[in-house]
Design an enzyme around this catalytic site. Structure first.
Site, short mmCIF file in Angstrom:
data_model
loop_
_atom_site.label_atom_id
_atom_site.label_comp_id
_atom_site.label_asym_id
_atom_site.label_seq_id
_atom_site.Cartn_x
_atom_site.Cartn_y
_atom_site.Cartn_z
N ILE A 273 1.41 15.66 15.69
CA ILE A 273 2.75 15.15 16.05
C ILE A 273 3.74 15.70 15.05
O ILE A 273 4.72 15.09 14.72
CB ILE A 273 2.78 13.62 16.08
CG1 ILE A 273 1.63 13.11 16.91
CG2 ILE A 273 4.08 13.12 16.69
CD1 ILE A 273 1.54 11.63 16.94
N THR B 158 -3.89 10.46 17.54
CA THR B 158 -3.18 11.60 18.10
C THR B 158 -2.74 12.56 17.00
O THR B 158 -1.93 12.19 16.16
CB THR B 158 -1.91 11.13 18.87
OG1 THR B 158 -2.26 9.94 19.56
CG2 THR B 158 -1.39 12.18 19.79
N ASP C 262 25.18 8.68 -27.57
CA ASP C 262 25.27 7.66 -26.51
C ASP C 262 26.39 6.68 -26.84
O ASP C 262 26.14 5.52 -27.15
CB ASP C 262 23.90 6.95 -26.41
CG ASP C 262 23.86 5.92 -25.30
OD1 ASP C 262 24.75 5.93 -24.43
OD2 ASP C 262 22.94 5.08 -25.31
N TYR D 230 0.76 -1.24 0.00
CA TYR D 230 0.00 0.00 0.00
C TYR D 230 0.80 1.29 0.00
O TYR D 230 0.34 2.32 -0.43
CB TYR D 230 -0.97 0.03 1.19
CG TYR D 230 -2.28 -0.58 0.82
CD1 TYR D 230 -3.30 0.19 0.30
CD2 TYR D 230 -2.47 -1.94 0.95
CE1 TYR D 230 -4.50 -0.36 -0.08
CE2 TYR D 230 -3.66 -2.52 0.58
CZ TYR D 230 -4.68 -1.73 0.07
OH TYR D 230 -5.84 -2.29 -0.32
N LYS D 231 1.98 1.25 0.58
CA LYS D 231 2.73 2.51 0.64
C LYS D 231 4.23 2.29 0.61
O LYS D 231 4.68 1.18 0.37
CB LYS D 231 2.30 3.37 1.82
CG LYS D 231 2.13 2.60 3.12
CD LYS D 231 1.54 3.52 4.16
CE LYS D 231 1.66 2.91 5.54
NZ LYS D 231 1.13 3.73 6.58
N TYR E 113 -5.93 -8.39 7.42
CA TYR E 113 -5.70 -8.91 8.77
C TYR E 113 -6.22 -10.32 8.98
O TYR E 113 -5.94 -10.95 9.99
CB TYR E 113 -6.42 -8.02 9.80
CG TYR E 113 -5.87 -6.63 9.97
CD1 TYR E 113 -5.55 -5.85 8.88
CD2 TYR E 113 -5.69 -6.10 11.23
CE1 TYR E 113 -5.05 -4.57 9.04
CE2 TYR E 113 -5.21 -4.82 11.41
CZ TYR E 113 -4.88 -4.06 10.31
OH TYR E 113 -4.39 -2.81 10.48
C1 SPV Z 1 19.86 3.66 -21.65
O1 SPV Z 1 18.80 4.15 -21.25
O2 SPV Z 1 20.87 4.33 -21.85
C2 SPV Z 1 19.96 2.22 -21.88
C3 SPV Z 1 18.80 1.46 -22.32
O3 SPV Z 1 21.05 1.70 -21.76
S1 SPV Z 1 18.86 1.42 -24.04
O4 SPV Z 1 18.72 2.77 -24.54
O5 SPV Z 1 17.77 0.57 -24.49
O6 SPV Z 1 20.14 0.85 -24.45
MG MG Z 2 22.65 3.00 -21.88
#
Ligand code: SPV
Ligand code: MG
Length: 435
Positions: A129, A126, A208, A47-48, A79
């Site tokens: 708090i 209470t 990347d 739940y949390k 419960y």
């Molecule tokens: C990233 O988010 O950089 C990942 C996942 O490595 S992917 O882009 O699918 O390679």
């Molecule tokens: Mg990556």
């Protein structure tokens, strides 16, 4: 014969004990012998948010409070199981559960108690708090690196699935930290952040391909850590050189990062979602296993997780190769396996999961549903996945919105037309509180 002492069942999380708890206990003791039903981590996680401290520590604390006779584990939010077993004469719970997400649970408790004429007693909750000052302290406490590191593992062992979302700066970190919705009467939120090589690089205007180095990545990550408390999973590409890994791990642990994900590719890094993977090579499994071992040997905390990412499907190598690697990586000490795929459906990762689940070396599975985004979390759970990483959605949402706004200004020669589509100035200046 002497009257047997009545049994009083008191459910509790017993995380941060405050005077409200002591009031309830004082009240309960008037009716008989107090048995605490202590919620386990997984019961709370239904739940949390997870309690700050683990079950064992909470057990030791509550067991030693005066007037508590016995502590039993309550391992579901419901419960019935414990009540039917213990058949207490009374259940004592603060009256704050008459409304909100616990209303149904309360009704069920009353119904169950009726079977043996048990009674529900509800002392007044209470108030005052200063929950906000407690909350601030809590956030400070969780965000200490040593507390934050271990939280991912605890979540994995307490929840059906741990939900992680990409964060490329402090603001996205705050969205992940604070956003929650109520769905089917439960609070639903993200459990942590993904520091993605893709979105981290894109945010810096670079491809990347590891041109953004680890020290730059860790600087941004530190900024996110400054303002959040949830766990963070770090995308380490292929981890770099074996000899450099201990230094990377040390830096990550120092920031409070909970897990490193390392992919089994070598050579110039290319994002796995590119169609053309020509020139990309997979590492020899035994060599990659050495890197996993290196991390295991250099981490300070056993709770810092090393997650091995298998790229066999990305490189068209197929199931057999992926399974062979999973065995080797698991034996080398990996805590979990990310089985990556760029198919439109989750079929290939599900076929992998089906086979790997039969292995004695099975470890939790991680999914990154970027191309197969149609998959529901409930199906990932059914197939043995424990962690889902939404790896790039926040940046993908922000970029077109920003381009749209920029274009509108150019088109109209003024900003008026975009005003209604963007956050009002008053809100943006008050977005980050200063108190
Ligand atoms: C990233 O988010 O950089 C990942 C996942 O490595 S992917 O882009 O699918 O390679
Ligand atoms: Mg990556």
């Amino acid at each position: 014969m002497k009257n047997k002492k009545k049994i009083v069942y008191v459910p509790m999380g017993a995380d941060i004990i405050h005077s409200g708890h002591l009031n309830i206990l004082k009240h309960a003791q008037k009716y008989g012998e107090v048995v605490i039903g202590l919620f386990t981590d997984s019961a709370v996680a239904e739940y949390k948010r997870l309690p700050l401290i683990g079950y064992k520590q909470r057990y030791d604390i509550i067991k030693n409070i005066r007037g508590v006779s016995k502590v039993v584990a309550q391992d579901t939010w419901d419960y019935s199981k414990n009540l039917n077993k213990i058949k207490p004469d009374f259940v004592v719970h603060g009256d704050d559960w008459k409304k909100g997400i616990q209303k149904k649970t309360r009704e069920k408790v009353i119904k169950t108690l009726r079977k043996w004429s048990g009674k529900l007693i509800e002392p007044k909750y209470t108030k005052n708090i200063s929950s906000s000052s407690i909350k601030n302290k809590i956030n400070e406490f969780i965000s200490y690196p040593e507390n934050r590191v271990s939280r991912l593992k605890r979540l994995i062992y307490s929840k059906d699935i741990v939900r992680i979302l990409e964060s490329h700066n402090s603001l996205t970190g705050l969205i992940i930290e604070n956003l929650n919705i109520t769905k089917y009467k439960k609070i639903v939120e993200f459990d942590g952040m993904w520091s993605s090589s893709l979105t981290d690089s894109a945010t810096k205007g670079k491809p990347d391909n590891s041109s953004v180095d680890f020290s730059s990545r860790i600087t941004s990550l530190n900024e996110m850590m400054d303002v959040t408390s949830k766990p963070l999973v770090f995308d380490a590409d292929n981890g770099g050189q074996l000899e450099h890994l201990p230094f990377l791990v040390r830096s990550l642990e120092r920031t409070g990062t909970s897990a490193i994900i390392m992919e089994d590719k070598i050579g110039l890094k290319k994002n796995s979602l590119f169609k053309n993977q020509k020139g990309t090579k997979q590492d020899k499994p035994k060599i990659f296993a050495k890197k996993i071992k290196q991390i295991c040997n250099s981490r300070q905390s056993k709770d810092f997780m090393v997650i091995a990412r298998i790229e066999s499907f990305i490189l068209g190598k197929g199931l057999k190769d992926a399974l062979k690697r999973a065995e080797i990586y698991s034996n080398a000490g990996a805590d979990a396996i990310l089985i990556h795929s760029k198919e439109k459906t989750p079929n290939e990762i599900f076929s992998f999961a089906k086979e790997f689940r039969k292995s004695k070396n099975f470890i939790p599975l991680v999914s990154v549903p970027s191309t197969y985004s149609g998959v529901y979390e409930k199906d990932l759970i059914k197939n043995g996945f424990k962690l889902v990483i939404y790896a790039n959605q926040l940046l993908r949402a922000a970029y077109p919105a920003m381009q749209y706004a920029a274009k509108k200004i150019l088109k109209n020669g003024r900003a008026f037309e975009i005003d209604k589509k963007i956050i009002p100035i008053n809100e943006i200046i008050n977005l980050i509180k200063n108190d």
